[in-house]
Design an enzyme around this catalytic site. Structure first.
Site, PDB file in Angstrom:
ATOM      1  N   ASP A  64       0.728  -1.223   0.097  1.00 32.41           N
ATOM      2  CA  ASP A  64      -0.090   0.055   0.126  1.00 32.41           C
ATOM      3  C   ASP A  64       0.849   1.389   0.043  1.00 32.41           C
ATOM      4  O   ASP A  64       0.342   2.345  -0.237  1.00 32.41           O
ATOM      5  CB  ASP A  64      -0.939   0.100   1.439  1.00 32.41           C
ATOM      6  CG  ASP A  64      -0.190  -0.226   2.421  1.00 32.41           C
ATOM      7  OD1 ASP A  64       0.935  -0.188   2.402  1.00 32.41           O
ATOM      8  OD2 ASP A  64      -1.016  -0.275   3.545  1.00 32.41           O
ATOM      9  N   HIS A  65       2.137   1.229   0.338  1.00 33.61           N
ATOM     10  CA  HIS A  65       2.977   2.458   0.411  1.00 33.61           C
ATOM     11  C   HIS A  65       3.648   2.667  -0.838  1.00 33.61           C
ATOM     12  O   HIS A  65       3.495   3.927  -1.412  1.00 33.61           O
ATOM     13  CB  HIS A  65       3.982   2.133   1.624  1.00 33.61           C
ATOM     14  CG  HIS A  65       3.456   2.474   2.681  1.00 33.61           C
ATOM     15  ND1 HIS A  65       2.570   1.649   3.607  1.00 33.61           N
ATOM     16  CD2 HIS A  65       3.850   3.331   3.951  1.00 33.61           C
ATOM     17  CE1 HIS A  65       2.111   2.058   4.807  1.00 33.61           C
ATOM     18  NE2 HIS A  65       3.147   3.029   5.002  1.00 33.61           N
ATOM     19  N   ASP A 119       4.026  -0.929  11.290  1.00 35.72           N
ATOM     20  CA  ASP A 119       3.637   0.483  11.141  1.00 35.72           C
ATOM     21  C   ASP A 119       3.021   1.082  12.220  1.00 35.72           C
ATOM     22  O   ASP A 119       2.144   0.322  12.925  1.00 35.72           O
ATOM     23  CB  ASP A 119       2.463   0.437   9.766  1.00 35.72           C
ATOM     24  CG  ASP A 119       2.202   1.638   9.355  1.00 35.72           C
ATOM     25  OD1 ASP A 119       2.619   1.869   8.295  1.00 35.72           O
ATOM     26  OD2 ASP A 119       1.467   2.499  10.002  1.00 35.72           O
ATOM     27  N   ARG A 379      -0.280  13.080   9.842  1.00 35.78           N
ATOM     28  CA  ARG A 379       0.961  13.773  10.234  1.00 35.78           C
ATOM     29  C   ARG A 379       1.079  14.886   9.206  1.00 35.78           C
ATOM     30  O   ARG A 379       0.820  14.766   8.081  1.00 35.78           O
ATOM     31  CB  ARG A 379       2.071  12.690  10.096  1.00 35.78           C
ATOM     32  CG  ARG A 379       2.055  11.589  11.210  1.00 35.78           C
ATOM     33  CD  ARG A 379       3.074  10.754  11.137  1.00 35.78           C
ATOM     34  NE  ARG A 379       3.128   9.862  12.258  1.00 35.78           N
ATOM     35  CZ  ARG A 379       3.336   8.807  12.309  1.00 35.78           C
ATOM     36  NH1 ARG A 379       3.813   8.055  11.028  1.00 35.78           N
ATOM     37  NH2 ARG A 379       3.437   8.026  13.338  1.00 35.78           N
ATOM     38  N   SER A 536       6.812   7.490  12.857  1.00 37.77           N
ATOM     39  CA  SER A 536       6.700   6.052  12.229  1.00 37.77           C
ATOM     40  C   SER A 536       7.660   5.163  13.069  1.00 37.77           C
ATOM     41  O   SER A 536       8.194   5.475  13.753  1.00 37.77           O
ATOM     42  CB  SER A 536       6.929   6.362  10.832  1.00 37.77           C
ATOM     43  OG  SER A 536       8.394   5.848  10.782  1.00 37.77           O
ATOM     44  N   ARG A 538       9.304   2.933  11.118  1.00 39.81           N
ATOM     45  CA  ARG A 538      10.314   2.619  10.163  1.00 39.81           C
ATOM     46  C   ARG A 538      11.603   2.226  11.075  1.00 39.81           C
ATOM     47  O   ARG A 538      12.454   3.065  11.658  1.00 39.81           O
ATOM     48  CB  ARG A 538      10.481   3.613   9.123  1.00 39.81           C
ATOM     49  CG  ARG A 538      11.015   4.769   9.531  1.00 39.81           C
ATOM     50  CD  ARG A 538      10.736   6.053   8.590  1.00 39.81           C
ATOM     51  NE  ARG A 538       9.497   6.427   8.273  1.00 39.81           N
ATOM     52  CZ  ARG A 538       8.996   7.463   7.667  1.00 39.81           C
ATOM     53  NH1 ARG A 538       9.910   8.575   7.317  1.00 39.81           N
ATOM     54  NH2 ARG A 538       7.902   7.814   7.716  1.00 39.81           N
TER      55      ARG A 538
HETATM   56  C1  MIC Z   1       4.050   6.647   8.212  1.00 37.21           C
HETATM   57  O1  MIC Z   1       2.986   6.993   8.142  1.00 37.21           O
HETATM   58  O2  MIC Z   1       5.018   7.373   8.653  1.00 37.21           O
HETATM   59  C2  MIC Z   1       4.630   5.332   7.496  1.00 37.21           C
HETATM   60  C3  MIC Z   1       5.102   5.363   6.303  1.00 37.21           C
HETATM   61  O3  MIC Z   1       3.353   4.633   7.536  1.00 37.21           O
HETATM   62  C4  MIC Z   1       5.471   4.710   8.695  1.00 37.21           C
HETATM   63  C5  MIC Z   1       5.965   3.467   8.038  1.00 37.21           C
HETATM   64  C6  MIC Z   1       7.089   3.399   7.300  1.00 37.21           C
HETATM   65  O4  MIC Z   1       7.870   4.379   7.320  1.00 37.21           O
HETATM   66  O5  MIC Z   1       7.092   2.513   6.378  1.00 37.21           O
HETATM   67  C7  MIC Z   1       4.634   4.460   9.826  1.00 37.21           C
HETATM   68  O6  MIC Z   1       3.869   4.886  10.393  1.00 37.21           O
HETATM   69  O7  MIC Z   1       5.186   3.413  10.901  1.00 37.21           O
HETATM   70 FE1  SF4 Z   2      -0.135   5.009   4.955  1.00 39.24          FE
HETATM   71 FE2  SF4 Z   2       1.343   5.707   7.252  1.00 39.24          FE
HETATM   72 FE3  SF4 Z   2      -0.207   7.642   5.851  1.00 39.24          FE
HETATM   73 FE4  SF4 Z   2      -1.313   5.562   6.970  1.00 39.24          FE
HETATM   74  S1  SF4 Z   2      -0.090   7.279   8.140  1.00 39.24           S
HETATM   75  S2  SF4 Z   2      -1.801   6.268   5.178  1.00 39.24           S
HETATM   76  S3  SF4 Z   2      -0.024   3.986   6.910  1.00 39.24           S
HETATM   77  S4  SF4 Z   2       1.730   6.607   5.042  1.00 39.24           S
END
Ligand code: MIC
Ligand code: SF4
Length: 641
Positions: A64-65, A119, A379, A536, A538
């Site tokens: 999905d990313h 995530d 965010r 996140s 990550r």
């Molecule tokens: C995000 O919303 O920052 C992400 C991208 O979903 C991250 C995960 C990632 O960095 O792959 C998260 O929220 O953990």
């Molecule tokens: Fe995707 Fe992270 Fe954004 Fe949710 S917050 S839509 S998991 S990138």
């Protein structure tokens, strides 16, 4: 003394430790989820652990990313993940099926069970009464291998909801109000348990919006009871059998409590560049808007998009506004296309995107220079949209749709007295044709893993030496996010399965010289302020600095998931005993730290200034053993759990 919901679920899943706030505990994990951006590394680590088939009740791998596919990298990762899922007994949610948290809520989440996801927005499932926590990929790999998840028992904060939301006010406004009151570090070490008479007035999608964005508080997770509303939702998903009732005992005790009277809430908005920078929409009314983006795991449910479609129907998006909409799942997408709502959005001028994270993680739709971008996401960290000069605001779908029509920040109550009423459908459209179920063990054995050239092995660290020395490579302020440490976006995100390549971008938004400096110095230290590593899950925000030689990170305080990721990759996380000692260290100072004996405090020598100060840590015995082994993978390879 009766139990709250958190205690009830933890009690059933406890593997070690005592359920006393702050104590180190471990819990059995029933389900796991991964997404592609964190998943590639998680499965490389799962492979390294060497277990042939996942040991959880259910594990799902979502795509999905990373779906822009501007080069071969994303598509290669998808094929790798599909073959890994087939080989090791996982469900595989194909690209196009939707955002992991939305799909999981629709198809897999189960009240009373535990879920660990790579995530940070995994707590979305708290909307249906699940203990669902975000973690680094390595912790999820360990959970798939059947190991318990280790954490400190959080405090339970009761959020007592009273009354009923007024017109035009929705779940997003509830969580924005919580963020306004508690701040981005207010949830650290806590689980928010929602309770009170107001709970039954909130639908499952509204509850899921609230628990999703609880991640922005730094909370371990958030949870709602599982009640008649949950039952109705699961029934409409054809999953009534997954429902169990989950309510706190009448005499349940909580560590802390706040009360929110829903009827007093107003449409809210978070200003740049932090989700807790919240005010009422009314206060900003009239601000010119350039972009509106609707979607993300926070607000892309059927209810959210139907609300938006009803507001847009027979109108046209303001000429100065670009409106993009991403439905959260194939289920949502198909339902709004079948009932004509999608046509209403298109007719109004919306730009429809696929069911993925998309603009939320800077994968396309970066706004114009200095833009005001109104987003229904969770965010708004500086630069996350892909445009550093953009001003990103976070708000509800109701407010976002109103802004798209007027071209300015608009309180929807000024547009019409009554908001659209979208009841939960009696039956959602259920078709799991994009979810590939696990293969039988016999068939799985024959699967060959597909590894494109972008898939590089996970780097390892040597066991920790008795003394750490080197210079301060970087000194940061408070609230540094993992988006600062390891940014995402369309150029960097495709490199997630290639640590040598992605590490060239460590700290890019803060100091683009960092990777060069770290490599020339053969590693060193990072000094940070409070709530270091928020945001996140990550693990690349630990893994890539480890690859560049970072030995220890010394801060005023850490965010939970990042702290765990640092330990997992052999970087020592320390905090100042006296916060004012932070002021006595400058970038470039040479530091030395004896770590052979890890007492409660350690002496940090500043060789440049000829001074020293005390630093401490929150490490348990297992954490120390992991660090000494050079990280969790080395530790597990030694045959330890
Ligand atoms: C995000 O919303 O920052 C992400 C991208 O979903 C991250 C995960 C990632 O960095 O792959 C998260 O929220 O953990
Ligand atoms: Fe995707 Fe992270 Fe954004 Fe949710 S917050 S839509 S998991 S990138």
């Amino acid at each position: 003394m009766g139990r709250n919901i958190v205690q009830k679920i933890f009690k059933k899943h406890l593997k070690s430790g005592k359920m006393v706030a702050g104590e180190k505990i471990s819990v059995k994990i029933d389900q796991t989820l991964t997404q592609d951006a964190t998943g590639t590394m998680a499965y490389l680590q799962f492979e390294a652990i060497g277990i042939p088939r996942v040991k959880t009740k259910l594990s799902v791998s979502y795509i999905d990313h990373n779906t822009l596919q501007t080069g071969f990298e994303n598509a290669d990762d998808h094929k790798f993940l599909q073959s890994i899922a087939a080989k090791h007994g996982l469900y595989f949610s194909r690209p196009g099926n939707g955002i992991c948290h939305q799909v999981h809520l629709e198809r897999f989440g189960k009240p009373g069970e535990t879920l660990l996801g790579s995530d940070s927005h995994t707590p979305t499932q708290g909307g249906i009464g699940m203990i669902s926590m975000g973690a680094g990929g390595l912790d999820v790999a360990l959970a798939m291998a059947g190991q318990p998840f280790h954490l400190s028992m959080p405090k339970v904060l009761k959020v007592n909801l009273k009354g009923k939301l007024p017109q035009w006010v929705s779940g997003k406004d509830v969580i924005l109000e919580v963020l306004r009151r508690l701040s981005v570090k207010g949830g650290v070490g806590k689980i928010l348990e929602y309770a009170g008479a107001g709970v039954k007035t909130l639908s499952v999608p509204e509850r899921a919006t609230i628990t999703n964005m609880g991640a922005e508080l730094g909370a371990t997770t958030s949870i709602f009871p599982s009640d008649a509303v949950t039952k109705e939702f699961l029934k409409a998903q054809g999953r009534e059998k997954d429902w169990t009732e989950l309510v706190p005992d009448a005499d349940a005790a909580y560590d802390e409590e706040i009360t929110i009277d829903l009827k007093t809430l107003q449409p809210m908005i978070a200003k740049p560049h932090m989700p807790d920078n919240v005010c009422t929409v009314e206060e900003l009314a009239g601000t010119k808007v350039n972009q509106v983006a609707i979607g993300s795991c926070t607000n892309s449910s059927y209810k959210d998009l139907m609300t938006v479609a009803k507001i847009l129907k027979n109108k046209t998006v303001h000429p100065d506004v670009s409106l993009c909409i991403s439905p959260g799942s194939k289920q949502v997408f198909k339902m709004i296309s079948d009932n004509g709502a999608l046509a209403d959005m298109i007719a109004a001028g919306a730009r429809i995107l696929e069911s993925t994270c998309g603009p939320c993680i800077g994968m396309g739709q970066s706004p114009q220079t200095d833009a005001v971008s109104i987003r229904t996401f969770n965010r708004n960290f500086l630069g996350r949209s892909g445009t550093k000069s953009a001003q990103v605001f976070l708000t509800s779908p109701e407010v976002a749709a109103a802004c798209a029509l007027t071209g300015e920040i608009t309180d929807p109550r000024k547009v019409a007295p009554r908001a659209p009423n979208i009841p939960t459908p009696k039956k959602f459209l259920v078709d799991d044709n994009l979810i590939i179920p696990p293969l039988s063990p016999q068939k799985a054995k024959k699967i060959k893993i597909v590894r494109g050239p972008n898939i590089k092995p996970c780097p390892k660290r040597d066991p920790m030496p008795g003394t750490l020395s080197g210079s301060v490579l970087l000194k940061t302020g408070d609230n540094i996010t993992t988006d600062h440490i390891m940014p995402a976006g369309s150029k960097i995100l495709p490199l997630r399965s290639n640590v040598p390549a992605i590490s060239e971008h460590v700290f890019a938004p803060v100091d683009s010289e960092f990777p060069k400096r770290a490599k020339e110095a053969k590693g060193g230290f990072v000094v940070g302020g409070a709530n270091y590593g928020q945001g996140s899950s990550r693990e690349h925000a630990a893994l890539a600095p480890m690859y560049l030689g970072v030995k220890a990170v010394i801060t005023k305080s850490f965010a939970r998931i990042h702290l765990a990721n640092l330990i997992n990759f052999g970087i020592l996380p320390l905090t100042f005993v006296n916060e004012k000692d932070y002021n006595g260290i400058a970038q470039g100072d040479k530091l030395e730290l004896a770590v052979k004996k890890m007492g409660e405090t350690l002496v940090l020598k500043n060789k440049t200034k000829g001074t020293q100060c005390e630093v401490t840590h929150s490490l348990g015995e297992r954490d120390i053993a992991i660090l000494k082994a050079g990280g969790a993978l080395g530790y597990v390879k030694q045959g330890k759990a």
